[in-house]
Write an enzyme that holds these catalytic residues in place. Structure first.
Site, mmCIF file in Angstrom:
data_model
loop_
_atom_site.group_PDB
_atom_site.id
_atom_site.type_symbol
_atom_site.label_atom_id
_atom_site.label_comp_id
_atom_site.label_asym_id
_atom_site.label_seq_id
_atom_site.Cartn_x
_atom_site.Cartn_y
_atom_site.Cartn_z
ATOM 1 N N TYR A 126 -1.624 -1.226 10.423
ATOM 2 C CA TYR A 126 -2.441 -1.576 8.533
ATOM 3 C C TYR A 126 -1.201 -0.816 8.092
ATOM 4 C CZ TYR A 126 -3.768 -0.709 4.467
ATOM 5 O OH TYR A 126 -4.365 -1.168 2.476
ATOM 6 N N SER B 6 0.839 -0.742 0.080
ATOM 7 C CA SER B 6 0.509 0.358 0.038
ATOM 8 C C SER B 6 0.615 0.901 0.339
ATOM 9 C CB SER B 6 -0.736 -0.097 0.960
ATOM 10 O OG SER B 6 -1.913 1.358 1.358
#
Length: 260
Positions: free
Chosen positions: A157, A144
């Protein structure tokens, strides 16, 4: 290099978390390009989704798998071995996002994200690499843009995605001698069902999201699928240990444009 060499037609590829969102976009593109795709998905609805794709003439097999459970990963690859003579590619896409106040974050949520987002990449890649060793293949780890720059409340995350990107570099060297290439792909904001609903409910949010990007657009899941197909193909033969940023220029901008 011929078009056939560059493509992925006939190749067997496992996609984790392939039943929805980015994962489904990847599954669709790979199958449309002629790959034999294993949709590994914890949601039983994946069975209907894969059946619908098969009705379109695509080669997609649903195998239930919870990547947060090592035993489920073992079962996934045992079934892959029983159905296919070989494995050519793996896309580690399955992931979990838990967002919240850092001071209130629980150890349970932290461990859940580590297990689903990071440990699963290690375990699935190890299984896949054992199947591909010698014959060769490619692994694509979905990271990401949060791996490089993040926001408040995304500590778990960001940590797991950063871990994926870092692990990819080491894996590229560990597996290169086995003729296996390993790259990470880092999507930015992508139009999943959840994001689409948010933008539909709040049109001003959609305008804000688009303005954050150099191209004034956000990813479609199939955009990520096209890049995954490229990384799985021989067209990317010189790429290993790389991270491909796919965020429409968001991370290239120096200043936060939240004031727009």
């Amino acid at each position: 290099m011929s078009e056939q060499q560059c493509g992925i037609g006939g190749r067997v590829v496992v996609v984790t978390g392939g039943g929805a969102g980015i994962g489904l976009g990847i599954v669709k593109v790979l199958a449309q390009q002629g790959a034999r795709v294993v949709m590994a998905e914890c949601n039983p609805e994946g069975s209907r989704t894969s059946a619908a794709l098969c009705e379109q003439g695509l080669d997609v097999r649903f195998i239930p798998c919870d990547v947060g459970d090592p035993a489920s990963i073992d079962a996934l690859f045992a079934e892959v071995r029983s159905h296919y003579p070989r494995l050519d590619g793996l896309v580690n896409n399955a992931g979990l996002t838990i967002h919240g106040d850092f001071l209130e974050a629980s150890l349970e949520s932290w461990e859940r994200m580590v297990n689903v987002n990071l440990r699963s990449v290690f375990l699935c890649s190890q299984h896949a690499a054992r199947m591909m060793a010698g014959a060769g293949g490619a692994i694509v780890n979905i990271s990401s843009n949060h791996a490089g720059a993040s926001s408040e409340g995304f500590e778990g995350y960001a940590a797991t995605k950063g871990g994926i990107t870092a692990m990819t570099r080491a894996m590229a060297w560990s597996l290169g001698k086995h003729r296996i290439r390993v790259n990470s792909l880092s999507p930015g904001l992508t139009l999943t069902d959840h994001i689409g609903q948010l933008m539909s409910d709040k049109p001003e949010l959609g305008r804000f999201y688009h303005a954050l990007h150099a191209t004034q657009r956000i990813n479609q899941p199939e955009d990520v699928g096209q890049l995954a197909a490229f990384l799985l193909s021989d067209a990317s033969i010189s790429l290993t240990g790389a991270d491909l940023m796919a965020d429409n220029g968001l991370s290239a901008h120096l200043f936060n444009r939240s004031g727009i």
